[in-house]
Design an enzyme around this catalytic site. Structure first.
Site, PDB file in Angstrom:
ATOM      1  N   HIS A 114       0.749  -1.098  -0.003  1.00 55.14           N
ATOM      2  CA  HIS A 114      -0.372   0.212  -0.176  1.00 55.14           C
ATOM      3  C   HIS A 114       0.474   1.594   0.025  1.00 55.14           C
ATOM      4  CE1 HIS A 114      -3.098   3.020   1.348  1.00 55.14           C
ATOM      5  NE2 HIS A 114      -3.508   1.948   1.194  1.00 55.14           N
ATOM      6  N   GLU A 167      -4.308   2.150  -7.368  1.00 58.93           N
ATOM      7  CA  GLU A 167      -4.830   3.408  -6.423  1.00 58.93           C
ATOM      8  C   GLU A 167      -3.609   4.080  -6.723  1.00 58.93           C
ATOM      9  OE1 GLU A 167      -6.229   1.360  -2.373  1.00 58.93           O
ATOM     10  OE2 GLU A 167      -4.058   1.848  -2.229  1.00 58.93           O
TER      11      GLU A 167
HETATM   12  P1  PGA Z   1     -10.073   5.336   0.579  1.00 60.53           P
HETATM   13  O1  PGA Z   1      -8.859   4.374   0.756  1.00 60.53           O
HETATM   14  O2  PGA Z   1     -10.545   5.080  -0.160  1.00 60.53           O
HETATM   15  O3  PGA Z   1      -9.773   6.854   2.063  1.00 60.53           O
HETATM   16  O4  PGA Z   1      -9.073   6.777  -0.669  1.00 60.53           O
HETATM   17  C1  PGA Z   1      -7.909   3.782  -0.438  1.00 60.53           C
HETATM   18  C2  PGA Z   1      -7.035   2.683  -0.447  1.00 60.53           C
HETATM   19  O5  PGA Z   1      -6.233   3.918   0.496  1.00 60.53           O
HETATM   20  O6  PGA Z   1      -7.002   1.860  -0.392  1.00 60.53           O
END
Ligand code: PGA
Length: 253
Positions: free
Chosen positions: A93, A165
């Site tokens: 992440h 992401e």
């Molecule tokens: P968010 O986070 O939906 O709050 O943007 C997603 C993530 O970081 O996995």
């Protein structure tokens, strides 16, 4: 392909709060057509495992160490996660990369260790705003995929879910933060699929699940999840509320 919707609670929810979320969520959602995963903090894994044991909801962790055991103060291993009932684990992440200095090579070791212990990795990749503005998005994503998926047996690749992401789209807890547009997200997903195809062939690239993360919420989930290359979502802030998370799961049908 069956969609995957995963809740990444990050460092939120005490044990009590985790239990009450699951109780409320299970009352609203009983969905077999979507893979639903909840990734609570380590301290809540055990109780959430217990709460969901008679449902189709799956358990995931947010991180792990690459060794099974040893002198690694403060760490948790894949072996421990598996024993407690985890089926999934989020790896790489951007918050782990940026705040805790995790690099692709460390993440690659974790992916290998997760697979060895029969955990399904949710491998996060994505560019930050500076990299995007400098036209480096593709290069960044391609390098992350090449490095993090190195030395992995081809037969194991489909156990991995890739999460795109874009770091600039992550809410950091702000419910009004803007997600990527469905078109921008789709472009990223298509590119990821093309890199996977170059690395592992068409059969794998067609079947690997690529999910989107970054401010997904009830208001935009349907549009994002309707794109041809978006196979699910990794949901942070909006997954902290059972009703919102349930709505996102319903949009994945
Ligand atoms: P968010 O986070 O939906 O709050 O943007 C997603 C993530 O970081 O996995």
């Amino acid at each position: 392909m069956k969609k995957l919707i995963a809740a990444n609670w990050k460092m939120n929810k005490t044990v009590k709060e985790s239990i009450s979320f699951v109780k409320e969520f299970e009352k609203i959602v009983n969905e077999k057509d979507v893979d639903i995963v909840i990734c609570p903090a380590f301290t809540s894994l055990n109780v959430v495992a217990n709460e969901i044991k008679n449902s189709s909801i799956k358990l995931g962790a947010q991180n792990m160490h690459f060794e099974d055991s040893g002198a690694y103060t403060g760490e948790i291993s894949a072996l421990m996660l598996k024993e407690i009932g985890c089926e999934y684990v989020i790896l790489g992440h951007s918050e782990r990369r940026e705040i805790f200095n995790e690099d692709d090579f460390l993440i690659n070791k974790k992916v290998i260790a997760a697979l060895k212990n029969n955990l399904k990795p949710i491998l996060c990749v994505g560019e930050n705003m500076g990299q995007r503005k400098n036209g480096k998005t593709r290069e960044i994503i391609q390098n992350q995929l090449k490095n993090c998926l190195g030395n992995i047996d081809k037969n194991q690749i489909l156990k991995i879910n890739v999460a795109y992401e874009p770091i600039w789209a992550i809410s950091k807890g702000n419910p009004n933060h803007k997600a990527a547009t469905a078109e921008d997200a789709e472009e990223g997903h298509k590119f990821i699929r093309s890199v996977v195809e170059k690395m592992f062939g068409k059969n794998i690239s067609k079947n690997i699940r690529i999910i989107y993360g970054g401010s997904m919420k009830p208001e935009n989930a349907k549009e994002l999840l309707g794109m041809p290359n978006i196979d699910g979502g990794l949901v942070g802030n909006a997954s902290l509320n059972a009703k919102n998370f349930a709505e996102i799961v319903q949009s994945a049908k």
